[in-house]
Write a protein that holds these residues in place. Structure first.
Motif, PDB file in Angstrom:
ATOM      1  N   ASP A   1       8.623   0.057  18.163  1.00 54.11           N
ATOM      2  CA  ASP A   1       9.452   0.994  18.921  1.00 54.11           C
ATOM      3  C   ASP A   1      10.793   0.360  19.267  1.00 54.11           C
ATOM      4  OD1 ASP A   1       7.466   3.108  19.206  1.00 54.11           O
ATOM      5  OD2 ASP A   1       6.433   1.769  20.589  1.00 54.11           O
TER       6      ASP A   1
ATOM      7  N   ARG B   1       3.143   0.605  23.675  1.00 54.90           N
ATOM      8  CA  ARG B   1       4.440   0.451  23.009  1.00 54.90           C
ATOM      9  C   ARG B   1       4.423  -0.805  22.139  1.00 54.90           C
ATOM     10  NH1 ARG B   1       3.936   4.326  23.929  1.00 54.90           N
ATOM     11  NH2 ARG B   1       4.206   4.317  21.666  1.00 54.90           N
TER      12      ARG B   1
ATOM     13  N   ALA C   1       3.787   6.463  18.328  1.00 60.11           N
ATOM     14  CA  ALA C   1       4.978   7.014  17.692  1.00 60.11           C
ATOM     15  C   ALA C   1       4.580   7.620  16.353  1.00 60.11           C
ATOM     16  CB  ALA C   1       6.021   5.919  17.490  1.00 60.11           C
TER      17      ALA C   1
ATOM     18  N   GLN D   1      14.116   1.488  14.421  1.00 61.28           N
ATOM     19  CA  GLN D   1      13.691   1.505  15.811  1.00 61.28           C
ATOM     20  C   GLN D   1      14.924   1.243  16.678  1.00 61.28           C
ATOM     21  OE1 GLN D   1      12.405  -1.256  13.696  1.00 61.28           O
ATOM     22  NE2 GLN D   1      14.431  -2.059  14.182  1.00 61.28           N
TER      23      GLN D   1
END
Length: 604
Positions: free
Chosen positions: A484, A414, A312, A557
């Protein structure tokens, strides 16, 4: 064997068994002993030694083979000394449980009376903006009393004024006192009177006094420190009349204050729009002050340094301002924070459109009276989160750019923060089978972490053992880990006043509209993967709810709070108590997260 001898042996065996038994144990999970409820029934739950009976005031309660009981007990007004009696094999336990019932019942029409605790204003009211909007100058006078009477109020030594009884709530009397531009008084007492059908007159004085102070609005400077970047603390939130957050104020912002009511400041956001700010969050000027105005120059967009395309990354939109303008963030009902619109109150600007070169496609600036609207349009399905902070007077909006996902292994790389609810001194919901919420959700969370790691995710835990973790520390931890997703895992319970048969099932709670799709995906996965689970049956039956919860508010997030099941439902509780049930919950949540990321997969 002769029947008589067989019977004698059986009786001897039973007597020997009975003599070896201790008196059955009685465990009441809820309500606490010597507690009070504001209703005429109480949810009475707990467990006894398996096989034992349980009666309350001589009435047998249904008890399951494992000793579980969950009952909806009627109460008499006042103190109820409940006589609990449990029997097993000739042994008996007697327990007294004290519960006070204080239901809000209507007063009788005769024998005129009014409820002192219902009188408003309960706190002192100071109005500063005597020439402002009608809402800013209106004070509500209210009380509950015997229905069908004639009610009046008197402010100081002024003449009595009539109050109106609400047609939809008999016995609720109200009046609106509208202050005028020439009103001047300090700490004026409010006296209420009610003449009932029996001709009796009763009076009372409101706890709060009234003050009309000339000169115009005061100024509130927010002095409380910011909590993180996107935690969105309720301690500094400006809320509407129902307590729903409108603005999460930032340190250094100023707001015009039209009135002070007890420990709350009534602040003006824009024309015709007011909100409530905790007075503990701000410093109030002692004299009238002109409202802050700011000017917005041309915004800029830049990408922040990041890692590989599978990580990200972030893009930053900088809004150059001449002062720390108050603002609210507006999002569509669903759609991954896209588009994202900021309304800057009391801010001038020129219409403008800034072209971005990456994820942020355009930044549109428009003017609406004394408010500037800044709308961020994104490529693809939208951002995965955002934060708003001040750098000097510049407002900096940082948006989380979705990474490129591997459709075959969408969880790979992730970063997921899992939060096992409560812990340590915080038990959470009462566990009728003697395991509180904190100890039911922890093993599910630990197993979920293991499953997610097996599927490629990087997982962080707010707690791995039975420790106390402060509420905001959990959200700050997720922010520090550049997560995330923040998923907080809980088990539900009913508030006082609701019967146990009303609700069961899994529910997911979100605050940021961009997290709604994740909440729905998780509920779908649990219902599909946990035998016997259903969608939370409250409200519309979808199992997805928007709520003002501290662990659903963070915008850094995607943030969701998951209630796996109801501790107050027999079937739900047994699912959580069983190893197979906890395994099914963990696997279902892992499947739900994987399904969400797979659906979000983007190709270069």
């Amino acid at each position: 064997m002769p029947p008589r001898l067989l019977a004698s042996l059986a009786a001897w065996s039973f007597a020997l068994y009975s003599s070896s038994l201790a008196a059955p144990d009685v465990f009441v999970a809820y309500p606490p002993n010597a507690s009070s409820v504001a209703f005429d029934h109480v949810l009475f739950e707990g467990s006894v030694t398996p096989g034992a009976t349980l009666s309350v005031d001589g009435q047998l309660l249904p008890v399951d083979p494992d000793g579980l009981f969950i009952a909806w007990l009627p109460l008499r007004p006042g103190l109820n000394v409940l006589k609990l009696q449990s029997e097993l094999g000739g042994e008996r336990s007697d327990v007294e449980w004290w519960v006070t019932s204080k239901p809000d019942v209507a007063l009788p029409a005769v024998s005129t009376a009014l409820r002192l605790e219902s009188i408003e204003p309960r706190a002192s009211v100071e109005v500063f903006d005597l020439s402002g909007s009608l809402a800013a100058r209106t004070i509500t006078i209210r009380f509950h009393g015997a229905p069908g009477g004639t009610a009046t109020y008197r402010a100081g030594s002024n003449a009595e004024r009539p109050m109106t009884e609400r047609l939809d709530v008999p016995g609720l009397y109200e009046a609106k006192l509208i202050l005028g531009t020439s009103d001047r008084f300090v700490n004026l007492p409010v006296t209420l009177a009610l003449v009932g059908r029996d001709g009796q007159r009763v009076t009372a004085t409101a706890p709060g006094t009234l003050s009309a102070r000339p000169g115009g609005p005061r100024n509130a400077l927010v002095v409380a420190p910011d909590v993180g970047m996107g935690v969105n603390s309720y301690l500094t939130a400006i809320t509407d009349e129902d307590g729903w957050p409108i603005v999460f104020s930032k340190a250094g912002q100023s707001f015009p204050v039209v009135a002070r009511v007890g420990d709350r400041l009534h602040v003006a956001l824009e024309a015709g729009r007011l909100g409530w700010l905790p007075s503990s969050a701000a410093s109030l000027s002692s004299a009238p002050a002109a409202p802050l105005t700011a000017h917005l120059s041309s915004p800029s967009v830049r990408a922040l340094p990041g890692g590989s395309p599978s990580d990200a990354s972030f893009e930053e939109v900088r809004l150059p301002l001449t002062g720390r303008a108050a603002f609210e963030v507006v999002q569509p009902d669903e759609g991954n924070f896209a588009p994202l619109r900021l309304r800057l109150f009391g801010t001038s600007s020129e219409a403008d459109t800034i072209e971005g070169a990456g994820f942020v496609r355009t930044v549109d600036v428009t003017r609406d009276a004394d408010t500037t609207n800044v709308t961020l349009h994104f490529a693809g399905s939208g951002a995965w989160g955002y934060t708003t902070t001040f750098d000097g007077n510049d407002l900096v909006v940082r948006v989380r750019v979705p990474p490129i996902l591997d459709d075959a292994r969408p969880l790979s790389g992730r970063r997921v923060v899992l939060d096992a609810g409560h812990g340590g001194r915080e038990l959470g919901g009462a566990g009728s089978l003697r395991v509180p919420e904190k100890d039911l959700v922890l093993p599910v969370t630990l197993r979920l972490a293991q499953l997610l790691r097996e599927r490629g995710a990087t997982v962080f835990l707010t707690r791995q053992t039975d420790v106390t973790v402060p509420l905001y520390d959990r959200a700050l931890f997720a922010e520090a880990q550049n997560a995330d997703v923040l998923l907080s895992i809980h088990a539900n319970a009913l508030p006082d006043g609701q019967p146990p048969a009303c609700c069961r099932g899994a529910g997911a709670y979100y605050f940021q509209p961009g997290a709604r799709r994740l909440a729905r995906t998780l509920v779908d996965a649990v219902v599909a993967g946990v035998p016997g689970s259903v969608r939370d049956t409250q409200e519309d039956g979808s199992g997805v709810f928007r709520r003002n919860f501290a662990l659903a508010r963070p915008s850094t997030q995607l943030s969701v709070l998951m209630e796996l099941a109801y501790l107050t439902d027999r079937d739900d509780l047994r699912l959580l108590m069983s190893g197979a049930g906890r395994e099914a919950y963990a696997r279902s949540l892992a499947d739900g997260l994987e399904a969400y990321f797979r659906a979000s997969a983007q190709t270069p």
